[in-house]
Design a protein around this motif. Structure first.
Motif, PDB file in Angstrom:
ATOM      1  N   ALA A 210       0.651  -0.921  -0.020  1.00  0.00           N
ATOM      2  CA  ALA A 210      -0.168   0.133  -0.033  1.00  0.00           C
ATOM      3  C   ALA A 210       1.112   1.206  -0.253  1.00  0.00           C
ATOM      4  CB  ALA A 210      -1.209   0.026   1.472  1.00  0.00           C
ATOM      5  N   ARG A 211       0.410   2.190  -0.877  1.00  0.00           N
ATOM      6  CA  ARG A 211       1.100   3.972  -0.818  1.00  0.00           C
ATOM      7  C   ARG A 211       0.185   5.045  -0.344  1.00  0.00           C
ATOM      8  NH1 ARG A 211       1.446   5.259  -7.109  1.00  0.00           N
ATOM      9  NH2 ARG A 211      -0.085   4.771  -7.013  1.00  0.00           N
ATOM     10  N   ASP A 212       1.165   5.307   0.189  1.00  0.00           N
ATOM     11  CA  ASP A 212       0.901   6.320   1.252  1.00  0.00           C
ATOM     12  C   ASP A 212       0.068   7.367   0.698  1.00  0.00           C
ATOM     13  OD1 ASP A 212       2.575   9.546   1.499  1.00  0.00           O
ATOM     14  OD2 ASP A 212       3.803   7.243   0.985  1.00  0.00           O
ATOM     15  N   PRO A 213      -1.062   8.321   0.899  1.00  0.00           N
ATOM     16  CA  PRO A 213      -2.030   9.316   0.316  1.00  0.00           C
ATOM     17  C   PRO A 213      -1.091  10.432  -0.208  1.00  0.00           C
ATOM     18  CG  PRO A 213      -3.393   8.373   2.526  1.00  0.00           C
ATOM     19  CD  PRO A 213      -1.559   7.876   2.175  1.00  0.00           C
ATOM     20  N   GLU A 214      -0.051  10.579   0.463  1.00  0.00           N
ATOM     21  CA  GLU A 214       0.333  11.679   0.035  1.00  0.00           C
ATOM     22  C   GLU A 214       1.270  11.752  -1.018  1.00  0.00           C
ATOM     23  OE1 GLU A 214       2.817  13.384   3.680  1.00  0.00           O
ATOM     24  OE2 GLU A 214       0.857  13.883   4.823  1.00  0.00           O
ATOM     25  N   THR A 215       1.575  10.410  -1.459  1.00  0.00           N
ATOM     26  CA  THR A 215       2.493  10.066  -2.850  1.00  0.00           C
ATOM     27  C   THR A 215       1.472   9.271  -3.784  1.00  0.00           C
ATOM     28  OG1 THR A 215       4.184   8.865  -0.773  1.00  0.00           O
ATOM     29  CG2 THR A 215       3.922   7.987  -3.456  1.00  0.00           C
ATOM     30  N   ILE A 216       0.266   8.723  -2.932  1.00  0.00           N
ATOM     31  CA  ILE A 216      -0.762   9.064  -4.393  1.00  0.00           C
ATOM     32  C   ILE A 216      -1.103   9.790  -4.544  1.00  0.00           C
ATOM     33  CG2 ILE A 216      -2.926   8.275  -5.056  1.00  0.00           C
ATOM     34  CD1 ILE A 216      -2.505   5.788  -2.822  1.00  0.00           C
ATOM     35  N   GLU A 217      -1.113  11.921  -3.969  1.00  0.00           N
ATOM     36  CA  GLU A 217      -1.638  12.533  -4.453  1.00  0.00           C
ATOM     37  C   GLU A 217      -0.849  13.614  -5.345  1.00  0.00           C
ATOM     38  OE1 GLU A 217      -3.301  14.902  -0.940  1.00  0.00           O
ATOM     39  OE2 GLU A 217      -4.630  13.705  -0.190  1.00  0.00           O
ATOM     40  N   ARG A 218       0.544  13.237  -4.783  1.00  0.00           N
ATOM     41  CA  ARG A 218       1.476  14.041  -5.356  1.00  0.00           C
ATOM     42  C   ARG A 218       1.794  13.387  -6.956  1.00  0.00           C
ATOM     43  NH1 ARG A 218       6.199  12.328  -2.585  1.00  0.00           N
ATOM     44  NH2 ARG A 218       5.252  11.786  -0.522  1.00  0.00           N
TER      45      ARG A 218
END
Length: 73
Positions: free
Chosen positions: A2-10
């Motif tokens: 799972a990737r963290d939400p901040e990475t996905i948003e970036r």
């Protein structure tokens, strides 16, 4: 994993930025005025070629003579 939400948003923001840049480039390339100017320049370049220019002048003169001959007969 799972990737963290901040990475996905970036990554999403980077994808948006790239998409905007691509759309701007496409808009510039597909500009009707730019396409018309390119076509006009191409025709002018072709007509400046003596192999095209002089036969067209000759054909135009021949047509003018034939029209004048037909009108005054």
């Amino acid at each position: 994993m799972a990737r963290d939400p901040e990475t996905i948003e970036r990554e999403i923001e980077q994808a948006r930025t790239n998409l905007v840049a691509t759309l701007d480039q496409l808009g510039t390339k597909a500009n009707p005025q730019k396409l018309a100017n390119a076509a006009k320049d191409g025709v002018r370049a072709k007509l400046d070629n003596p192999k095209v220019k002089y036969p067209l002048i000759g054909a135009g003169a021949l047509i003018a003579v034939l029209l004048l001959r037909k009108l005054f007969r």
